[in-house]
Enzyme design. Structure first.
Site, PDB file in Angstrom:
ATOM      1  N   GLU A  68       0.384  -0.521  -5.329  1.00  0.00           N
ATOM      2  CA  GLU A  68      -0.612   0.692  -5.336  1.00  0.00           C
ATOM      3  C   GLU A  68       0.907   1.649  -5.291  1.00  0.00           C
ATOM      4  O   GLU A  68       1.067   2.644  -4.405  1.00  0.00           O
ATOM      5  CB  GLU A  68      -0.688   0.129  -4.585  1.00  0.00           C
ATOM      6  CG  GLU A  68      -2.153   1.491  -4.402  1.00  0.00           C
ATOM      7  CD  GLU A  68      -2.324   2.605  -3.092  1.00  0.00           C
ATOM      8  OE1 GLU A  68      -2.848   3.381  -3.891  1.00  0.00           O
ATOM      9  OE2 GLU A  68      -1.715   2.193  -2.323  1.00  0.00           O
ATOM     10  N   ASP A 118       0.628  -1.796  -0.025  1.00  0.00           N
ATOM     11  CA  ASP A 118       0.428   0.152  -0.098  1.00  0.00           C
ATOM     12  C   ASP A 118       0.619   1.447  -0.059  1.00  0.00           C
ATOM     13  O   ASP A 118       1.647   1.058   1.220  1.00  0.00           O
ATOM     14  CB  ASP A 118      -0.953  -0.053   1.128  1.00  0.00           C
ATOM     15  CG  ASP A 118      -1.917   0.999   1.923  1.00  0.00           C
ATOM     16  OD1 ASP A 118      -2.940   1.378   0.774  1.00  0.00           O
ATOM     17  OD2 ASP A 118      -1.926   2.406   2.055  1.00  0.00           O
TER      18      ASP A 118
END
Length: 512
Positions: free
Chosen positions: A284, A257
């Site tokens: 991401e 993330d």
């Protein structure tokens, strides 16, 4: 209806000159398309967004039967709980060393891993290690005093939730350096964070790496861990222990993330080499397009260049291209060769998506939603057909059980819709079979997967017919069944065949 004329061995440069909105174009390309080599990581991932670990375990049989080979789960950390258990709380770490959040604890997480593993499905973890929780008036000591008091007051429970950080195995968390002396130690203090400042300019890479992700003023933002000072290794050492502990628990995939907010070398250092080689690691990094976009060049291109090929990423370049190609007035032919035009990642680096949780739940990314405010979308369905039926990347299917229920619960129970299961069946049957694009124009794409599969997508409101040369491409006098409807394609019996593509429909034919 429009008949597509076949152009033999047309080069991509010529295609670029000929392709235009509403143009008539058919293509034939010999062999593998550029960037579309076979991939051992092309199995479909279910993103079980905000599913409880217990629900995943209960659904393990159905998940495996639907054809998924991996499940991406809620971040396995200690994060805040509230009466509403809002989804974003799962992305606010209080402690990495224990697992306890609105979706379960270490015990239920392990039960889910084992339930999936016994059915041949891998567990992927959503890894949130860029920052800590925005709590206690922007505090930079974690876990806080109240959390440490919880650990002391219910020692038996918290002992069972420890993931790592108990070096002397006495059930009490230590800080990795000094003995715990019978009391749980903290993990981070003020020296482990960058100075407090909000990111005001997302084109400023230094700020993106060092400053905080903030909401509207006066929000102090998420405390950003210090990973840019070469003289300080504590943060990356803890990250590395965390990743290794998850791997030892049975996790075989890691979504990183907020990867653009961490230096690439930090990411490389905290993912152990053996873990990277034996699991699926992907970042991401949201971009507004492919090689021609500034954010691609600032964030995604360096990540792909500086990290080994075992580090993949969400294919936001392709998602942007898909969204544009399905827009009114844009030719679908732009999806014929997206890798060649810099609008898709290489097959082995790409996790392909139609929607991710960041898109509906962050106003700045909602422009990527097909039919933005609707409770359903035919274009989104066609986009799923595209990423599941093509040869390229690892497809991810987003399913939303969060309390937010964006777009009237549009993404709830997507994972087990009959049409989705049938597309996944087609994808799994076509694994390892190269793709040849046969026709493309403003409305239509038609390609084959050797002689075993044929895919036609028509985005327009009128039926289309497509005539192609069948020699050495299809099985003559042999039945092909359409995956979504079960209908049989009239048999191919000669060198030219005309495919009928219904309006606003994807057709996925499999040789029987």
């Amino acid at each position: 209806m429009t008949r597509l004329t076949r152009l033999t061995r047309l080069t991509w440069l010529n295609c670029q000159r000929l392709a235009a909105p509403m143009s008539v174009l058919a293509l034939s390309v010999s062999g593998l398309l550029p960037g579309f080599g076979g991939s051992s990581r092309a199995d479909v991932i279910l993103h079980a967004f905000d599913w409880s670990y217990a629900d995943i375990a209960k659904q393990a049989d159905a998940i495996a039967a639907a054809g998924y080979k991996a499940v991406l789960m809620t971040p396995p950390i200690k994060s805040p709980k509230s009466s509403g258990c809002e989804w974003w709380l799962r992305y606010q770490p209080q402690d990495w060393r224990v697992i306890d959040n609105c979706n379960g604890n270490k015990q239920s997480f392990v039960a889910a891993i084992e339930a999936l593993k016994s059915r041949g499905v891998r567990t992927y973890a959503d890894v949130v290690v860029n920052h800590m929780a925005n709590e206690r008036n922007a505090a930079t000591s974690f876990p806080g005093v109240a959390t440490l008091a919880q650990y002391r007051s219910n020692r038996g429970y918290w002992q069972r939730q420890i993931l790592y950080g108990d070096r002397d195995a006495n059930g009490v968390l230590d800080n990795g350096i000094l003995p715990d002396e019978g009391q749980p130690d903290g993990l981070f203090s003020a020296q482990d964070f960058h100075p407090p400042a909000c990111i005001l300019d997302y084109t400023n890479k230094t700020s993106v790496l060092r400053d905080r992700i903030c909401g509207n003023a006066p929000d102090p933002g998420l405390p950003d861990l210090n990973d840019t000072d070469p003289g300080r290794s504590w943060v990356n050492d803890q990250r590395k222990q965390y990743i290794q502990a998850l791997y030892d628990l049975g996790v075989r995939g890691f979504r990183i993330d907020a990867a653009k907010h961490m230096p690439n070398q930090a990411i490389k250092s905290f993912v152990p080499e053996a873990v990277a080689q034996n699991s699926h690691v992907f970042a991401e990094i949201i971009t507004s397009g492919g090689v021609g976009s500034a954010d691609y060049q600032t964030f995604l291109e360096p990540y792909l260049r500086e990290l080994p090929a075992s580090f993949a990423a969400y294919d936001f370049p392709l998602l942007n291209q898909i969204k544009q190609a399905f827009a009114f007035g844009s030719p679908l032919s732009n999806l014929a060769f997206p890798y060649s035009t810099g609008n898709a990642l290489a097959n082995n680096r790409a996790v392909t998506v139609v929607v991710t949780h960041d898109i509906p739940y962050n106003d700045g990314f909602r422009y990527l939603i097909f039919d933005q405010n609707a409770s359903s979308s035919v274009d989104e369905d066609l986009a799923y057909a595209y990423i599941l039926a093509r040869d390229g990347g690892t497809p991810l299917v987003f399913d939303d059980r969060s309390a937010g229920r964006s777009n009237q619960g549009r993404w709830r129970n997507v994972w087990n819709r009959e049409s989705m299961k049938r597309m996944i069946t087609f994808h799994n049957r076509m694994q390892g079979k190269p793709m040849e694009m046969l026709a493309a124009d403003s409305c239509v794409l038609l390609w084959r997967r050797l002689e075993d599969g044929i895919v036609g997508i028509n985005k327009c409101a009128e039926p289309r017919s497509v005539s192609v040369d069948t020699r050495f491409r299809f099985k003559w006098n042999h039945p092909y069944r359409e995956s979504l409807t079960g209908s049989i394609l009239p048999e191919i019996k000669g060198p030219i065949y005309t495919f009928q593509l219904p309006a606003r429909t994807a057709s996925l034919w499999m040789a029987q």
